[in-house]
Design a protein around this motif. Structure first.
Motif, PDB file in Angstrom:
ATOM      1  N   ASN A  96      10.294 -13.770   0.327  1.00  0.00           N
ATOM      2  CA  ASN A  96      11.432 -13.238   1.086  1.00  0.00           C
ATOM      3  C   ASN A  96      11.788 -11.813   0.661  1.00  0.00           C
ATOM      4  O   ASN A  96      12.811 -11.277   1.085  1.00  0.00           O
ATOM      5  CB  ASN A  96      12.655 -14.144   0.909  1.00  0.00           C
ATOM      6  CG  ASN A  96      13.754 -13.832   1.906  1.00  0.00           C
ATOM      7  OD1 ASN A  96      13.476 -13.557   3.074  1.00  0.00           O
ATOM      8  ND2 ASN A  96      14.996 -13.845   1.470  1.00  0.00           N
ATOM      9  N   LEU A  97      10.940 -11.181  -0.154  1.00  0.00           N
ATOM     10  CA  LEU A  97      11.250  -9.855  -0.677  1.00  0.00           C
ATOM     11  C   LEU A  97      10.266  -8.820  -0.140  1.00  0.00           C
ATOM     12  O   LEU A  97       9.054  -9.071  -0.077  1.00  0.00           O
ATOM     13  CB  LEU A  97      11.207  -9.856  -2.201  1.00  0.00           C
ATOM     14  CG  LEU A  97      12.160 -10.827  -2.905  1.00  0.00           C
ATOM     15  CD1 LEU A  97      11.951 -10.766  -4.418  1.00  0.00           C
ATOM     16  CD2 LEU A  97      13.612 -10.541  -2.544  1.00  0.00           C
ATOM     17  N   VAL A  98      10.799  -7.653   0.240  1.00  0.00           N
ATOM     18  CA  VAL A  98       9.968  -6.543   0.696  1.00  0.00           C
ATOM     19  C   VAL A  98      10.505  -5.254   0.084  1.00  0.00           C
ATOM     20  O   VAL A  98      11.690  -5.156  -0.252  1.00  0.00           O
ATOM     21  CB  VAL A  98       9.943  -6.421   2.239  1.00  0.00           C
ATOM     22  CG1 VAL A  98       9.345  -7.673   2.867  1.00  0.00           C
ATOM     23  CG2 VAL A  98      11.348  -6.183   2.789  1.00  0.00           C
ATOM     24  N   ALA A  99       9.632  -4.247  -0.054  1.00  0.00           N
ATOM     25  CA  ALA A  99      10.040  -2.927  -0.533  1.00  0.00           C
ATOM     26  C   ALA A  99      10.345  -2.048   0.670  1.00  0.00           C
ATOM     27  O   ALA A  99       9.596  -2.042   1.652  1.00  0.00           O
ATOM     28  CB  ALA A  99       8.936  -2.312  -1.394  1.00  0.00           C
TER      29      ALA A  99
ATOM     30  N   HIS B  80       0.819  -1.214   0.000  1.00  0.00           N
ATOM     31  CA  HIS B  80       0.000   0.000   0.000  1.00  0.00           C
ATOM     32  C   HIS B  80       0.853   1.265   0.000  1.00  0.00           C
ATOM     33  O   HIS B  80       0.516   2.269   0.649  1.00  0.00           O
ATOM     34  CB  HIS B  80      -0.959   0.009   1.196  1.00  0.00           C
ATOM     35  CG  HIS B  80      -1.827  -1.204   1.276  1.00  0.00           C
ATOM     36  ND1 HIS B  80      -2.840  -1.474   0.366  1.00  0.00           N
ATOM     37  CD2 HIS B  80      -1.810  -2.264   2.139  1.00  0.00           C
ATOM     38  CE1 HIS B  80      -3.423  -2.624   0.680  1.00  0.00           C
ATOM     39  NE2 HIS B  80      -2.811  -3.129   1.740  1.00  0.00           N
ATOM     40  N   GLY B  81       1.994   1.200  -0.698  1.00  0.00           N
ATOM     41  CA  GLY B  81       2.824   2.375  -0.881  1.00  0.00           C
ATOM     42  C   GLY B  81       3.727   2.728   0.279  1.00  0.00           C
ATOM     43  O   GLY B  81       4.415   3.756   0.239  1.00  0.00           O
ATOM     44  N   GLY B  82       3.783   1.880   1.310  1.00  0.00           N
ATOM     45  CA  GLY B  82       4.591   2.186   2.480  1.00  0.00           C
ATOM     46  C   GLY B  82       5.813   1.300   2.608  1.00  0.00           C
ATOM     47  O   GLY B  82       5.823   0.154   2.137  1.00  0.00           O
TER      48      GLY B  82
ATOM     49  N   GLN C 215       6.422   4.397   6.514  1.00  0.00           N
ATOM     50  CA  GLN C 215       6.260   5.713   5.910  1.00  0.00           C
ATOM     51  C   GLN C 215       6.166   5.570   4.388  1.00  0.00           C
ATOM     52  O   GLN C 215       6.661   4.601   3.814  1.00  0.00           O
ATOM     53  CB  GLN C 215       7.429   6.622   6.288  1.00  0.00           C
ATOM     54  CG  GLN C 215       7.516   6.918   7.776  1.00  0.00           C
ATOM     55  CD  GLN C 215       6.248   7.570   8.301  1.00  0.00           C
ATOM     56  OE1 GLN C 215       5.790   8.569   7.751  1.00  0.00           O
ATOM     57  NE2 GLN C 215       5.682   7.002   9.360  1.00  0.00           N
ATOM     58  N   PRO C 216       5.534   6.564   3.713  1.00  0.00           N
ATOM     59  CA  PRO C 216       5.349   6.447   2.254  1.00  0.00           C
ATOM     60  C   PRO C 216       6.675   6.280   1.508  1.00  0.00           C
ATOM     61  O   PRO C 216       7.685   6.885   1.864  1.00  0.00           O
ATOM     62  CB  PRO C 216       4.668   7.776   1.881  1.00  0.00           C
ATOM     63  CG  PRO C 216       3.991   8.213   3.130  1.00  0.00           C
ATOM     64  CD  PRO C 216       4.891   7.779   4.257  1.00  0.00           C
ATOM     65  N   LEU C 217       6.639   5.461   0.488  1.00  0.00           N
ATOM     66  CA  LEU C 217       7.814   5.245  -0.352  1.00  0.00           C
ATOM     67  C   LEU C 217       7.813   6.262  -1.496  1.00  0.00           C
ATOM     68  O   LEU C 217       6.853   6.335  -2.263  1.00  0.00           O
ATOM     69  CB  LEU C 217       7.803   3.816  -0.924  1.00  0.00           C
ATOM     70  CG  LEU C 217       8.159   2.696   0.054  1.00  0.00           C
ATOM     71  CD1 LEU C 217       7.763   1.354  -0.527  1.00  0.00           C
ATOM     72  CD2 LEU C 217       9.647   2.711   0.383  1.00  0.00           C
ATOM     73  N   ARG C 218       8.865   7.014  -1.568  1.00  0.00           N
ATOM     74  CA  ARG C 218       9.021   7.974  -2.656  1.00  0.00           C
ATOM     75  C   ARG C 218      10.417   7.788  -3.241  1.00  0.00           C
ATOM     76  O   ARG C 218      11.228   7.044  -2.734  1.00  0.00           O
ATOM     77  CB  ARG C 218       8.849   9.407  -2.151  1.00  0.00           C
ATOM     78  CG  ARG C 218       7.498   9.682  -1.491  1.00  0.00           C
ATOM     79  CD  ARG C 218       7.350  11.151  -1.146  1.00  0.00           C
ATOM     80  NE  ARG C 218       6.064  11.453  -0.510  1.00  0.00           N
ATOM     81  CZ  ARG C 218       5.873  11.455   0.796  1.00  0.00           C
ATOM     82  NH1 ARG C 218       6.886  11.196   1.607  1.00  0.00           N
ATOM     83  NH2 ARG C 218       4.686  11.726   1.293  1.00  0.00           N
TER      84      ARG C 218
END
Length: 303
Positions: A277-280, A245-247, A253-256
């Motif tokens: 096993n992957l996260v942003a 959801h963009g965080g 916190q928001p990803l920019r």
């Protein structure tokens, strides 16, 4: 080892290294199983950070398959690159050779997580062969100091099957393949893994060099055998951001701007490029975590 819940990590490390120095090693399976046990303990930590009391042999076999996957490619040296032998001359095929056959069948360049979908039936047959081999050969014999020790001193774990267990029995649905760690051993494995892993890898590389007389540079071998290839993760960055959801996975916190794709279980500890096993994450959050395990609150979100 005593039945005390606490195992002296130094004593445990010394005994494990003595096993590597004096044990009977005609193939490289014991190296792979030892590292597989370490990886399983790491990945099966409880929410409170406690290592498991038992692990399944099937999970260890999967780790063995991952370790050999990289090694079952042609070594880029000499006039005709070839898959390096890790077996005695009298044995025609070992796990490395069979994995190499499968890799050639589905294309050598495919990473493990993609190759398993290229031919699922053949992959399942390969995985079964690795599992049966691990159960029948290295697991019963890993703890022995020499071939004349028929029972082993069992200082790491106990299992419920004999050396000569048949492949048919291993494949039965009711076969109990649990590996029961001795008290404190799983914790000790994790505490000394930073010492044991590089030593196992160096001895493994030297072992392979001895069986490939024309490959003399075992330092180069060390890099080839264990420096797992990273694949580009660019294609999954946007879907991961959408899934979160963009965080940022860690700080929420928001990803920019710059967004990193992070391995939740660090790449240096487990070379797992699977989607689970992957996260942003923000670059700063990713760099702060580095090769450490994430805190419990992040673990719960990940699960």
């Amino acid at each position: 080892m005593t039945n005390d819940d606490r195992v002296d990590p130094v004593v445990f490390a010394e005994r494990t290294l003595a096993l590597l120095d004096t044990g009977s090693f005609t193939m490289s399976y014991k190296y792979a199983v030892l590292l597989g046990l370490v990886d399983c303990c790491l990945e099966q930590l409880s929410e409170t950070g406690q290592p498991p009391a038992t692990v399944r042999a099937s999970a260890v076999a999967d780790k063995v398959l991952e370790l050999y996957w990289r090694q079952a490619t042609p070594f880029p040296r000499g006039n005709v690159p070839r898959v390096l032998s890790q077996r005695p001359e009298r044995r025609k095929l070992d796990l490395v050779a069979r994995i190499a056959e499968f890799r050639q069948h589905v294309r050598f360049e495919l990473p493990l997580h993609r190759a398993r979908h290229a031919d699922p039936r053949a992959f399942d047959a390969l995985r079964d062969r690795v599992y049966v081999t691990v159960v029948r050969m290295p697991l019963p014999k890993l703890q022995r100091m020499n071939a004349d020790d028929p029972f082993g001193d069992g200082f790491m774990y106990r299992i419920g099957w004999p050396d000569q267990v048949s492949a048919a029995r291993v494949r039965r649905p009711d076969f109990d393949d649990r590996i029961h760690f001795k008290p404190g051993v799983a914790e000790a494995l994790l505490r000394v893994s930073g010492i044991i892993r590089p030593i196992v890898q160096r001895q493994w590389a030297a072992f392979v060099a001895r069986r490939n007389a024309d490959v003399l540079d075992d330092l180069m071998l060390d890099e080839f055998l264990f420096d797992a290839e990273r694949v580009s993760l660019d294609r999954v960055r946007a879907p991961l951001v959408e899934l979160q959801h963009g965080g940022c996975f860690y700080c929420q916190q928001p990803l920019r701007r710059r967004t990193d794709v992070d391995h939740f279980l660090p790449w240096s500890r487990s070379t797992d490029d699977g989607l689970d096993n992957l996260v942003a994450a923000h670059a700063g959050c990713n760099n702060a975590k580095r090769a450490s395990l994430a805190a419990g609150v992040h673990l719960q979100r990940w699960l």
